[in-house]
Design a protein around this motif. Structure first.
Motif, PDB file in Angstrom:
ATOM      1  N   ALA A   1       0.814  -1.219   0.000  1.00  0.00           N
ATOM      2  CA  ALA A   1       0.000   0.000   0.000  1.00  0.00           C
ATOM      3  C   ALA A   1       0.846   1.266   0.000  1.00  0.00           C
ATOM      4  CB  ALA A   1      -0.911  -0.003   1.210  1.00  0.00           C
ATOM      5  N   ASP A   2       0.317   2.319  -0.658  1.00  0.00           N
ATOM      6  CA  ASP A   2       0.880   3.665  -0.554  1.00  0.00           C
ATOM      7  C   ASP A   2      -0.053   4.593   0.205  1.00  0.00           C
ATOM      8  OD1 ASP A   2       3.087   3.094  -2.350  1.00  0.00           O
ATOM      9  OD2 ASP A   2       1.526   2.985  -3.867  1.00  0.00           O
TER      10      ASP A   2
ATOM     11  N   GLN B   1       2.872  -1.525   9.839  1.00  0.00           N
ATOM     12  CA  GLN B   1       3.258  -2.573   8.889  1.00  0.00           C
ATOM     13  C   GLN B   1       3.407  -2.058   7.476  1.00  0.00           C
ATOM     14  OE1 GLN B   1       0.219  -5.472   9.483  1.00  0.00           O
ATOM     15  NE2 GLN B   1       1.495  -6.729  10.796  1.00  0.00           N
TER      16      GLN B   1
ATOM     17  N   PRO C   1       4.756  -0.206   4.297  1.00  0.00           N
ATOM     18  CA  PRO C   1       6.079   0.304   3.940  1.00  0.00           C
ATOM     19  C   PRO C   1       6.018   1.806   3.682  1.00  0.00           C
ATOM     20  CG  PRO C   1       5.134  -0.864   2.086  1.00  0.00           C
ATOM     21  CD  PRO C   1       4.182  -1.047   3.230  1.00  0.00           C
ATOM     22  N   LYS C   2       6.963   2.540   4.268  1.00  0.00           N
ATOM     23  CA  LYS C   2       6.988   3.982   4.081  1.00  0.00           C
ATOM     24  C   LYS C   2       7.642   4.318   2.749  1.00  0.00           C
ATOM     25  CE  LYS C   2       5.308   4.053   8.182  1.00  0.00           C
ATOM     26  NZ  LYS C   2       5.145   2.615   8.253  1.00  0.00           N
ATOM     27  N   PRO C   3       7.312   5.423   2.056  1.00  0.00           N
ATOM     28  CA  PRO C   3       6.351   6.442   2.450  1.00  0.00           C
ATOM     29  C   PRO C   3       4.911   5.992   2.267  1.00  0.00           C
ATOM     30  CG  PRO C   3       7.229   6.911   0.275  1.00  0.00           C
ATOM     31  CD  PRO C   3       7.947   5.712   0.780  1.00  0.00           C
ATOM     32  N   VAL C   4       4.091   6.283   3.270  1.00  0.00           N
ATOM     33  CA  VAL C   4       2.683   5.917   3.191  1.00  0.00           C
ATOM     34  C   VAL C   4       1.849   7.125   3.629  1.00  0.00           C
ATOM     35  CG1 VAL C   4       2.549   4.965   5.520  1.00  0.00           C
ATOM     36  CG2 VAL C   4       1.028   4.106   3.774  1.00  0.00           C
TER      37      VAL C   4
END
Lengths: 309, 139
Positions: free
Chosen positions: B53-54, B76, B78-81
């Motif tokens: 996911a973003d 959980q 992944p960054k950047p989010v």
């Protein structure tokens, strides 16, 4: 010599060409699927944006997982597909086999599926493990008809395993798909590549309504990007292999280029149509389909090829 | 980072976090993917796994029971989010604000980048929000 090999592997029929063409074929897939559902669909360079975006995201390693396998599996799978693309591509475009014959291609394609299984199994996630298990079952289902249909062009070309020899034989004695056995094998082959790529109706491992994203559930960032790239590269490798084995390869002069593009687009569009008009099969139905119907058909094609029909 | 942000803006993958909603906003989110609105035009895709996911679309008052899980899902990802609060609930609690297990807004649980007001917000409003997020990313 080695410079040419590097060029083959990394630029023209290998990594760069296959990746770019695969991402474009993936766009065609998404666009045609969208038109099937009366939607507009994504813009032209969508898959490139997706891939470059994934390269910049964070990679998460799962605490319970086997870390080295988790990282190695997508990269190894990428290497396998690049090799297959190089072997098939050099035979198609230049008429020479760059270090491999049909046995190597079949072996590498099977190993790609094994990498998906290992990558999915190494994460410690329940959904990934289930997806990996289903991938094994799908491999059991589609490997037998795949090997049988690969036998047909071998037999027709006088028991030769070299891809360039199969092509040369077809250009002298007519296409494999022109015979009854060859046509049968080609139809089975279309279904088998659908299963090899885990596209609907055979997207049993990645069943997004049941298993989130199957073996790729825990993957994020660049590693997920490589899995996506692998899936798009399959859109090039598999149709090219079918064209090579059954449909007489490519001609790159004058009107031949148009015919070449048409062959490739036709196979991809048939795959997309099958993908969009069929619901997902259960694991047992898929196994029954391949073992009860597809394998006997492929066996009949082999027998016909032995008798030269 | 300008070049990367442009790529990110053109391929926002959305994960739907359903944090004790009344399901009204969720149905409106599904409307976005239907042929009439089709957000795949902008590269927006609904994904099933939070690792892909973003953007997290959070619906509902994030109540005491679900708050730790929403926090975990956010960690959980992944960054950047980016986190988008859909509807009036994450803003103020809407008609549930007097509830015994209501937090005081979504900000107490996770940092929310963008709010879409409405009960439920129209799909047009959500598309407008997505376009605004893309505009922020493009600078």
């Amino acid at each position: 010599m080695s410079a040419r090999l590097l060029f083959d592997l990394f630029v023209f029929p290998g990594v760069l060409f296959t990746a770019v063409l695969g991402l474009m074929a993936g766009w065609l897939d998404r666009k045609v699927s969208a038109r099937f559902q009366f939607r507009v669909g994504p813009p032209l360079f969508q898959n490139f944006n997706d891939f470059f975006k994934l390269l910049g995201k964070e990679t998460t390693l799962v605490k319970e997982g086997v870390h080295w396998l988790f990282i190695v599996a997508p990269l190894a799978a990428f290497a396998m597909l690049s090799l297959v693309a190089t072997i098939v591509g050099t035979a198609l475009f230049f008429g020479r086999s760059a270090g491999g014959d049909l046995i190597v291609v079949m072996y590498l394609l099977m190993l790609y599926t094994v990498m998906v299984v290992l990558g999915g199994g190494s994460t410690g996630n329940v959904y990934s493990s289930l997806g990996a298990g289903r991938e094994v079952k799908l491999l059991l289902a589609d490997e037998l008809p795949f090997i049988l249909i690969c036998l047909v062009p071998i037999i027709r070309s006088g028991y030769q395993l070299k891809l360039s020899a199969i092509l040369a034989h077809q250009s002298e004695h007519g296409l494999v798909v022109g015979s009854v056995g060859g046509a049968l094998a080609f139809i089975v082959g279309l279904l088998v590549i659908q299963a090899k790529m885990a596209l609907p109706p055979f997207h049993i491992p990645e069943a997004e309504t049941e298993l989130v994203a199957g073996p790729f559930t825990e993957y994020s960032g660049p590693l997920l990007g490589f899995w996506k790239l692998n899936q798009f590269m399959m859109y090039v490798v598999m149709p090219f292999l079918l064209i090579l084995l059954f449909w007489g390869g490519f001609r790159l002069d004058g009107l031949g280029i148009l015919w070449t593009v048409l062959k490739y687009v036709l196979i991809v569009v048939v795959m997309i149509i099958v993908k969009n008009t069929n619901p997902r099969l259960r694991t047992d139905t898929a196994l029954a389909f391949f073992w009860k119907y597809a394998s006997p058909l492929a066996l009949a094609a082999v027998v016909l090829a032995v008798f030269g029909v | 980072m300008g070049w990367y942000n442009k790529r990110l803006a053109k391929s926002l993958w959305v994960f739907h976090v359903s944090a004790s909603p009344c399901n009204n906003c969720d149905i409106e989110i599904l409307d976005l993917l239907t042929p009439r609105y089709d957000v795949e035009r902008f590269g927006v895709k609904l994904v099933g796994s939070v690792r892909h996911a973003d953007v997290l679309l959070v619906t509902g008052i994030i109540n005491d029971k679900v708050a730790p899980y929403v926090r975990r899902v956010y960690e959980q990802a992944p960054k950047p989010v980016f986190v988008v609060g859909v509807g009036t609930c994450p803003i103020s609690g809407c008609c549930f604000k007097e509830s015994y297990n209501a937090h005081h807004g979504g900000e107490a649980v996770i940092p929310i980048d963008l709010y879409i007001a409405g009960c439920p917000p129209k799909p047009e409003a959500m598309i407008d929000a997505v376009v605004k997020l893309v505009g922020v990313l493009n600078g």
